[in-house]
Write a protein that holds these residues in place. Sequence first.
Motif, PDB file in Angstrom:
ATOM      1  N   ASN A  40       0.811  -1.230   0.000  1.00  0.00           N
ATOM      2  CA  ASN A  40       0.000   0.000   0.000  1.00  0.00           C
ATOM      3  C   ASN A  40       0.839   1.272   0.000  1.00  0.00           C
ATOM      4  OD1 ASN A  40      -2.286  -1.662   0.187  1.00  0.00           O
ATOM      5  ND2 ASN A  40      -2.253  -1.597   2.426  1.00  0.00           N
ATOM      6  N   ALA A  41       2.128   1.166  -0.330  1.00  0.00           N
ATOM      7  CA  ALA A  41       2.987   2.356  -0.305  1.00  0.00           C
ATOM      8  C   ALA A  41       2.971   3.125  -1.618  1.00  0.00           C
ATOM      9  CB  ALA A  41       4.419   1.968   0.038  1.00  0.00           C
ATOM     10  N   HIS A  42       2.418   2.534  -2.677  1.00  0.00           N
ATOM     11  CA  HIS A  42       2.391   3.233  -3.960  1.00  0.00           C
ATOM     12  C   HIS A  42       1.491   4.462  -3.893  1.00  0.00           C
ATOM     13  CE1 HIS A  42       4.170  -0.460  -5.599  1.00  0.00           C
ATOM     14  NE2 HIS A  42       4.549   0.290  -6.612  1.00  0.00           N
ATOM     15  N   LYS A  43       1.955   5.525  -4.516  1.00  0.00           N
ATOM     16  CA  LYS A  43       1.188   6.767  -4.585  1.00  0.00           C
ATOM     17  C   LYS A  43       0.876   7.047  -6.052  1.00  0.00           C
ATOM     18  CE  LYS A  43       1.722  11.756  -3.810  1.00  0.00           C
ATOM     19  NZ  LYS A  43       1.622  12.134  -5.234  1.00  0.00           N
ATOM     20  N   PRO A  44      -0.340   7.504  -6.371  1.00  0.00           N
ATOM     21  CA  PRO A  44      -0.653   7.839  -7.772  1.00  0.00           C
ATOM     22  C   PRO A  44       0.315   8.882  -8.310  1.00  0.00           C
ATOM     23  CG  PRO A  44      -2.643   7.818  -6.431  1.00  0.00           C
ATOM     24  CD  PRO A  44      -1.489   7.696  -5.482  1.00  0.00           C
ATOM     25  N   THR A  45       0.898   8.613  -9.459  1.00  0.00           N
ATOM     26  CA  THR A  45       1.888   9.537 -10.020  1.00  0.00           C
ATOM     27  C   THR A  45       1.258  10.843 -10.462  1.00  0.00           C
ATOM     28  OG1 THR A  45       1.610   8.460 -12.172  1.00  0.00           O
ATOM     29  CG2 THR A  45       3.428   7.697 -10.779  1.00  0.00           C
ATOM     30  N   SER A  46      -0.059  10.869 -10.620  1.00  0.00           N
ATOM     31  CA  SER A  46      -0.732  12.092 -11.046  1.00  0.00           C
ATOM     32  C   SER A  46      -0.839  13.116  -9.920  1.00  0.00           C
ATOM     33  CB  SER A  46      -2.135  11.764 -11.565  1.00  0.00           C
ATOM     34  OG  SER A  46      -2.895  11.115 -10.556  1.00  0.00           O
ATOM     35  N   ALA A  47      -0.705  12.652  -8.667  1.00  0.00           N
ATOM     36  CA  ALA A  47      -0.826  13.561  -7.531  1.00  0.00           C
ATOM     37  C   ALA A  47       0.418  14.444  -7.418  1.00  0.00           C
ATOM     38  CB  ALA A  47      -1.024  12.770  -6.245  1.00  0.00           C
ATOM     39  N   TYR A  54       7.306  11.915  -0.156  1.00  0.00           N
ATOM     40  CA  TYR A  54       7.205  10.939  -1.235  1.00  0.00           C
ATOM     41  C   TYR A  54       8.550  10.700  -1.902  1.00  0.00           C
ATOM     42  CZ  TYR A  54       2.243  11.758  -0.592  1.00  0.00           C
ATOM     43  OH  TYR A  54       0.999  11.864  -0.045  1.00  0.00           O
ATOM     44  N   LEU A  55       8.746   9.482  -2.324  1.00  0.00           N
ATOM     45  CA  LEU A  55       9.989   9.066  -2.967  1.00  0.00           C
ATOM     46  C   LEU A  55       9.686   8.648  -4.397  1.00  0.00           C
ATOM     47  CD1 LEU A  55      13.017   8.214  -2.759  1.00  0.00           C
ATOM     48  CD2 LEU A  55      12.194   5.968  -2.031  1.00  0.00           C
ATOM     49  N   ARG A  56      10.211   9.397  -5.356  1.00  0.00           N
ATOM     50  CA  ARG A  56      10.014   9.047  -6.760  1.00  0.00           C
ATOM     51  C   ARG A  56      11.212   8.234  -7.237  1.00  0.00           C
ATOM     52  NH1 ARG A  56       7.031  10.600 -11.068  1.00  0.00           N
ATOM     53  NH2 ARG A  56       6.003  12.279  -9.902  1.00  0.00           N
ATOM     54  N   VAL A  57      10.965   7.002  -7.642  1.00  0.00           N
ATOM     55  CA  VAL A  57      12.044   6.137  -8.105  1.00  0.00           C
ATOM     56  C   VAL A  57      12.078   6.031  -9.625  1.00  0.00           C
ATOM     57  CG1 VAL A  57      12.047   4.823  -5.963  1.00  0.00           C
ATOM     58  CG2 VAL A  57      10.639   4.044  -7.869  1.00  0.00           C
ATOM     59  N   SER A  58      10.996   6.434 -10.278  1.00  0.00           N
ATOM     60  CA  SER A  58      10.938   6.457 -11.737  1.00  0.00           C
ATOM     61  C   SER A  58       9.756   7.323 -12.143  1.00  0.00           C
ATOM     62  CB  SER A  58      10.779   5.041 -12.305  1.00  0.00           C
ATOM     63  OG  SER A  58       9.495   4.525 -12.002  1.00  0.00           O
ATOM     64  N   GLU A  60       7.131   6.276 -13.404  1.00  0.00           N
ATOM     65  CA  GLU A  60       5.899   5.537 -13.133  1.00  0.00           C
ATOM     66  C   GLU A  60       5.692   5.215 -11.659  1.00  0.00           C
ATOM     67  OE1 GLU A  60       8.222   4.400 -15.355  1.00  0.00           O
ATOM     68  OE2 GLU A  60       7.261   5.317 -17.103  1.00  0.00           O
ATOM     69  N   GLU A  61       6.745   5.292 -10.849  1.00  0.00           N
ATOM     70  CA  GLU A  61       6.633   4.826  -9.470  1.00  0.00           C
ATOM     71  C   GLU A  61       6.967   5.927  -8.466  1.00  0.00           C
ATOM     72  OE1 GLU A  61       7.308   0.189  -8.911  1.00  0.00           O
ATOM     73  OE2 GLU A  61       9.129   1.191  -9.594  1.00  0.00           O
ATOM     74  N   VAL A  62       6.012   6.170  -7.575  1.00  0.00           N
ATOM     75  CA  VAL A  62       6.197   7.087  -6.458  1.00  0.00           C
ATOM     76  C   VAL A  62       5.708   6.378  -5.202  1.00  0.00           C
ATOM     77  CG1 VAL A  62       5.590   9.317  -5.453  1.00  0.00           C
ATOM     78  CG2 VAL A  62       5.861   9.103  -7.931  1.00  0.00           C
ATOM     79  N   PHE A  63       6.497   6.455  -4.122  1.00  0.00           N
ATOM     80  CA  PHE A  63       6.134   5.768  -2.889  1.00  0.00           C
ATOM     81  C   PHE A  63       5.939   6.757  -1.752  1.00  0.00           C
ATOM     82  CE2 PHE A  63       8.730   2.609  -5.215  1.00  0.00           C
ATOM     83  CZ  PHE A  63       7.763   1.635  -5.381  1.00  0.00           C
ATOM     84  N   ASP A  64       4.966   6.449  -0.917  1.00  0.00           N
ATOM     85  CA  ASP A  64       4.677   7.244   0.270  1.00  0.00           C
ATOM     86  C   ASP A  64       5.586   6.753   1.399  1.00  0.00           C
ATOM     87  OD1 ASP A  64       3.684   8.535   2.484  1.00  0.00           O
ATOM     88  OD2 ASP A  64       1.581   8.081   2.059  1.00  0.00           O
ATOM     89  N   LEU A  65       6.544   7.586   1.804  1.00  0.00           N
ATOM     90  CA  LEU A  65       7.507   7.167   2.819  1.00  0.00           C
ATOM     91  C   LEU A  65       6.851   6.883   4.167  1.00  0.00           C
ATOM     92  CD1 LEU A  65      10.509   9.533   2.008  1.00  0.00           C
ATOM     93  CD2 LEU A  65      10.370   7.068   1.626  1.00  0.00           C
ATOM     94  N   LYS A  66       5.686   7.467   4.414  1.00  0.00           N
ATOM     95  CA  LYS A  66       4.985   7.187   5.665  1.00  0.00           C
ATOM     96  C   LYS A  66       4.418   5.773   5.690  1.00  0.00           C
ATOM     97  CE  LYS A  66       3.778  11.897   7.044  1.00  0.00           C
ATOM     98  NZ  LYS A  66       4.623  11.830   8.258  1.00  0.00           N
ATOM     99  N   LYS A  67       4.364   5.134   4.528  1.00  0.00           N
ATOM    100  CA  LYS A  67       3.882   3.761   4.448  1.00  0.00           C
ATOM    101  C   LYS A  67       5.015   2.792   4.138  1.00  0.00           C
ATOM    102  CE  LYS A  67      -0.789   5.111   3.062  1.00  0.00           C
ATOM    103  NZ  LYS A  67      -1.867   4.959   2.052  1.00  0.00           N
TER     104      LYS A  67
END
Length: 211
Positions: A40-47, A54-58, A60-67
């Motif tokens: 559940n750590a994925h964040k919509p890239t449109s936000a 948030y951690l953007r690794v590409s 297509e992929e952004v992760f919520d560091l709080k999760k």
Amino acid sequence: SATKAAIDSKDLNTFHCAHFSCHGYFNYQEPRKSALILANAHKPTSAEPNPERYLRVSEEEVFDLKKCLTIDEVFGLQLEQCRLVTLSACETGLIYTNISDEYIGLPSGFLVAGSPAVVSSLWMVNDLSTALLMIKFYQNLREQMALAVALNQAQFWLRDSTQSQLLGWSRQLPLDNSLIKTIEQALDWFNPDEQPFQNPYYWAAFCVIGE
């Protein structure tokens, strides 16, 4: 599932071994934001991204560091009674070294938290070979092998095993039929006498750090 909430609700120091089977990410720019990427750590890239959270690794992929479980949070854990932490994920063994020869990485975080030993990986790993390697590793530990020996023997076993040997071994495991079927389907690509995981990519990434 391995969510941040599930981990926060557990006292990991009451367990002899903590095994994390998830994705890992090493942040070369900000090593303390390196993290185990939990469910559940994925964040919509449109936000709209907030770089502090948030951690953007590409693209297509952004992760919520709080999760996620970041190195900063690992430093705050108390794991003196947890004898082994296994990070069955990609790049969990990478570290950042600065001019003072100190290093920051997920393994060092768990060592600082009190666990005497960490198993981690140095590069992106294959899901199937990692699963087989970890099962064999724990089987070896049950035979009272030392940590480094148990991992080393599991690596050599995976490297040398043929397709037919792996199939026979996997069918003896106490796994759901669906998981056995998944293993069989993956190994069906090989001839019985082939060694599917002979290449070091499949078995050499993992190492023991600590005792």
